[in-house]
Scaffold this motif. Sequence first.
Motif, PDB file in Angstrom:
ATOM      1  N   ARG A 121      56.742   4.808  57.807  1.00  0.00           N
ATOM      2  CA  ARG A 121      56.167   6.107  57.505  1.00  0.00           C
ATOM      3  C   ARG A 121      55.528   6.058  56.125  1.00  0.00           C
ATOM      4  O   ARG A 121      55.789   5.139  55.333  1.00  0.00           O
ATOM      5  CB  ARG A 121      57.231   7.224  57.558  1.00  0.00           C
ATOM      6  N   THR A 122      54.690   7.039  55.829  1.00  0.00           N
ATOM      7  CA  THR A 122      54.059   7.144  54.518  1.00  0.00           C
ATOM      8  C   THR A 122      54.358   8.527  53.945  1.00  0.00           C
ATOM      9  O   THR A 122      54.763   9.443  54.665  1.00  0.00           O
ATOM     10  CB  THR A 122      52.543   6.936  54.597  1.00  0.00           C
ATOM     11  N   ALA A 123      54.131   8.687  52.649  1.00  0.00           N
ATOM     12  CA  ALA A 123      54.467   9.957  52.008  1.00  0.00           C
ATOM     13  C   ALA A 123      53.448  10.317  50.949  1.00  0.00           C
ATOM     14  O   ALA A 123      52.704   9.464  50.453  1.00  0.00           O
ATOM     15  CB  ALA A 123      55.870   9.895  51.387  1.00  0.00           C
ATOM     16  N   ALA A 124      53.425  11.589  50.600  1.00  0.00           N
ATOM     17  CA  ALA A 124      52.615  12.094  49.492  1.00  0.00           C
ATOM     18  C   ALA A 124      53.521  12.952  48.624  1.00  0.00           C
ATOM     19  O   ALA A 124      54.489  13.553  49.106  1.00  0.00           O
ATOM     20  CB  ALA A 124      51.428  12.904  49.994  1.00  0.00           C
ATOM     21  N   PHE A 125      53.197  13.013  47.335  1.00  0.00           N
ATOM     22  CA  PHE A 125      54.013  13.718  46.356  1.00  0.00           C
ATOM     23  C   PHE A 125      53.328  15.029  46.003  1.00  0.00           C
ATOM     24  O   PHE A 125      52.450  15.078  45.142  1.00  0.00           O
ATOM     25  CB  PHE A 125      54.173  12.827  45.118  1.00  0.00           C
ATOM     26  N   ALA A 126      53.716  16.081  46.682  1.00  0.00           N
ATOM     27  CA  ALA A 126      53.075  17.391  46.501  1.00  0.00           C
ATOM     28  C   ALA A 126      53.778  18.163  45.392  1.00  0.00           C
ATOM     29  O   ALA A 126      54.402  19.209  45.610  1.00  0.00           O
ATOM     30  CB  ALA A 126      53.094  18.173  47.807  1.00  0.00           C
ATOM     31  N   VAL A 127      53.673  17.624  44.172  1.00  0.00           N
ATOM     32  CA  VAL A 127      54.275  18.235  42.994  1.00  0.00           C
ATOM     33  C   VAL A 127      53.210  18.291  41.911  1.00  0.00           C
ATOM     34  O   VAL A 127      52.691  17.257  41.487  1.00  0.00           O
ATOM     35  CB  VAL A 127      55.489  17.430  42.486  1.00  0.00           C
ATOM     36  N   GLY A 159      46.472  13.850  53.163  1.00  0.00           N
ATOM     37  CA  GLY A 159      45.762  14.069  54.417  1.00  0.00           C
ATOM     38  C   GLY A 159      46.315  13.287  55.588  1.00  0.00           C
ATOM     39  O   GLY A 159      46.243  13.739  56.738  1.00  0.00           O
ATOM     40  N   THR A 160      46.873  12.109  55.323  1.00  0.00           N
ATOM     41  CA  THR A 160      47.371  11.266  56.409  1.00  0.00           C
ATOM     42  C   THR A 160      48.848  10.936  56.277  1.00  0.00           C
ATOM     43  O   THR A 160      49.371  10.140  57.056  1.00  0.00           O
ATOM     44  CB  THR A 160      46.573   9.945  56.464  1.00  0.00           C
ATOM     45  N   ALA A 161      49.537  11.531  55.314  1.00  0.00           N
ATOM     46  CA  ALA A 161      50.952  11.223  55.092  1.00  0.00           C
ATOM     47  C   ALA A 161      51.811  11.737  56.242  1.00  0.00           C
ATOM     48  O   ALA A 161      51.514  12.763  56.859  1.00  0.00           O
ATOM     49  CB  ALA A 161      51.421  11.839  53.781  1.00  0.00           C
ATOM     50  N   ASP A 162      52.884  11.015  56.525  1.00  0.00           N
ATOM     51  CA  ASP A 162      53.841  11.464  57.540  1.00  0.00           C
ATOM     52  C   ASP A 162      54.813  12.484  56.964  1.00  0.00           C
ATOM     53  O   ASP A 162      55.284  13.370  57.682  1.00  0.00           O
ATOM     54  CB  ASP A 162      54.626  10.263  58.086  1.00  0.00           C
ATOM     55  N   ASP A 163      55.113  12.334  55.682  1.00  0.00           N
ATOM     56  CA  ASP A 163      56.057  13.241  55.021  1.00  0.00           C
ATOM     57  C   ASP A 163      55.502  13.664  53.670  1.00  0.00           C
ATOM     58  O   ASP A 163      54.748  12.919  53.031  1.00  0.00           O
ATOM     59  CB  ASP A 163      57.414  12.565  54.818  1.00  0.00           C
ATOM     60  N   LEU A 164      55.907  14.855  53.247  1.00  0.00           N
ATOM     61  CA  LEU A 164      55.518  15.374  51.938  1.00  0.00           C
ATOM     62  C   LEU A 164      56.778  15.635  51.131  1.00  0.00           C
ATOM     63  O   LEU A 164      57.749  16.204  51.640  1.00  0.00           O
ATOM     64  CB  LEU A 164      54.737  16.681  52.081  1.00  0.00           C
ATOM     65  N   LEU A 165      56.780  15.205  49.864  1.00  0.00           N
ATOM     66  CA  LEU A 165      57.841  15.600  48.945  1.00  0.00           C
ATOM     67  C   LEU A 165      57.305  16.773  48.151  1.00  0.00           C
ATOM     68  O   LEU A 165      56.308  16.641  47.429  1.00  0.00           O
ATOM     69  CB  LEU A 165      58.221  14.438  48.024  1.00  0.00           C
ATOM     70  N   VAL A 166      57.952  17.921  48.285  1.00  0.00           N
ATOM     71  CA  VAL A 166      57.439  19.183  47.730  1.00  0.00           C
ATOM     72  C   VAL A 166      58.456  19.785  46.771  1.00  0.00           C
ATOM     73  O   VAL A 166      59.640  19.903  47.103  1.00  0.00           O
ATOM     74  CB  VAL A 166      57.138  20.182  48.864  1.00  0.00           C
ATOM     75  N   ALA A 167      57.977  20.172  45.596  1.00  0.00           N
ATOM     76  CA  ALA A 167      58.814  20.919  44.656  1.00  0.00           C
ATOM     77  C   ALA A 167      58.669  22.401  44.978  1.00  0.00           C
ATOM     78  O   ALA A 167      57.551  22.910  45.096  1.00  0.00           O
ATOM     79  CB  ALA A 167      58.388  20.645  43.218  1.00  0.00           C
ATOM     80  N   ALA A 168      59.781  23.085  45.134  1.00  0.00           N
ATOM     81  CA  ALA A 168      59.742  24.507  45.485  1.00  0.00           C
ATOM     82  C   ALA A 168      60.791  25.263  44.690  1.00  0.00           C
ATOM     83  O   ALA A 168      61.875  24.743  44.385  1.00  0.00           O
ATOM     84  CB  ALA A 168      59.971  24.694  46.984  1.00  0.00           C
ATOM     85  N   ARG A 169      60.473  26.526  44.367  1.00  0.00           N
ATOM     86  CA  ARG A 169      61.366  27.351  43.575  1.00  0.00           C
ATOM     87  C   ARG A 169      62.164  28.274  44.489  1.00  0.00           C
ATOM     88  O   ARG A 169      61.608  29.063  45.256  1.00  0.00           O
ATOM     89  CB  ARG A 169      60.570  28.191  42.584  1.00  0.00           C
ATOM     90  N   GLY A 170      63.488  28.139  44.414  1.00  0.00           N
ATOM     91  CA  GLY A 170      64.366  28.989  45.202  1.00  0.00           C
ATOM     92  C   GLY A 170      65.254  29.837  44.312  1.00  0.00           C
ATOM     93  O   GLY A 170      65.027  29.953  43.097  1.00  0.00           O
ATOM     94  N   TYR A 177      62.067  18.924  48.074  1.00  0.00           N
ATOM     95  CA  TYR A 177      62.305  18.905  49.512  1.00  0.00           C
ATOM     96  C   TYR A 177      61.389  17.888  50.197  1.00  0.00           C
ATOM     97  O   TYR A 177      60.287  17.605  49.717  1.00  0.00           O
ATOM     98  CB  TYR A 177      62.028  20.287  50.123  1.00  0.00           C
ATOM     99  N   ALA A 178      61.857  17.379  51.334  1.00  0.00           N
ATOM    100  CA  ALA A 178      61.026  16.543  52.203  1.00  0.00           C
ATOM    101  C   ALA A 178      60.566  17.402  53.370  1.00  0.00           C
ATOM    102  O   ALA A 178      61.372  18.102  53.995  1.00  0.00           O
ATOM    103  CB  ALA A 178      61.812  15.339  52.711  1.00  0.00           C
TER     104      ALA A 178
END
Length: 387
Positions: A121-127, A159-170, A177-178
């Motif tokens: 799998r591949t990933a992107a860092f959405a932070v 655009g083509t990543a299988d997973d995203l690592l996302v920073a989110a405020r809770g 999060y993945a």
Amino acid sequence: MAEFAFTDEQNQLRAAVRKFCSENYDEQTVRTLMDSDPPFDAKVWARLGAELGVLGLSVPEADGGVGGTLVDQAVAVEELGSALACGPLFGTVFLAIPALVAASAGEARDQLLADLVEGRRTAAFAVADRAGAFDAASVTVTADGDALTGTVERVVDAGTADDLLVAARGAGGVALYAVDAEAPEVHRTALVTLDLTRPQATVALSGARGRLVAGPDEADRVITHALQVGSALLAVEQVGAGQHLLDLSVEYAKSRLQFGRQIGSFQAVKHKLADLLVDLEHARSSAYHAVWALSDGSDDPALAASIAQATASAALSRIAADTIQVHGGIGFTWEHQAHLYFKRASTDAALLGSAEQHRSRVAELVLDNLDSSAAGRAPRVADGTPA
């Protein structure tokens, strides 16, 4: 003080990755891949992980990696940068894998890390970052339980990543999060960018399910570590691209004749190439120094990473521009590979902070150290020995 030298194993690794790149990332292949969808060969990517093991060189064996060092990872990245390899290196190897390694063990983290290391799998860092540093105030995604909502702009490899690592405020603060990028609540909009070998996309989440990777108690540390490793590896990649361009320019200066002489015999050309070599060696030293600082704590990693980015980004930008000048008319054409590297240099110079922003950070960190010294604490300065 002993001079650092690469080990025999690292030199063998360099040779193996260089051979792999020559077979799978020649110029024509890169041109074909960057216009493809996805803009990389998934089978070749899987071979990088499962066959060569270069996607997880610095990942501990207990987590499915090779158990090497960050220097080993940097050696492979330098060769991939030299070849302008198409693939989600930035999102997966530079940022996502280091973040997962730094995070505490957990079901979501362990499974995703194993898949990324093996190339399944591949990933992107959405932070979002501010000049390569994490700023919790810039987080634009909110978490309601495990449902994530918000937008992250200009995410490399999203655009083509299988997973995203996302920073989110809770409710408890910012966590990492993945997110399954194929989920219907995830909307990705491809962006028109200068460098087709390094695509970007805007990511919009509307209640997408997130699997917790790092809670509020460790997210800041995990994300900061990932951004520092990413900055160091990006600098090393820039060194690899710069070395390729310098070699290209030197060979052309030896073979191109003007007025019956090799253009490399002209003083102006010789001086230009010599200046580029000096720039490249400065970038190489600062990039590997940052890698070592992150590996053994021999220097402040934030300071070392910013020095590396400030030096390597400026060096590659200059080398790419002067390579076109050395090649003359042919260097300006679409048919010549110099323009591909020029676009990579321009894009990389803006990722994780510009050279100007990192120089400002270096100044701030050094002044902070001076203030600390004045207050009775000696500034932390690398002397070549472990901390």
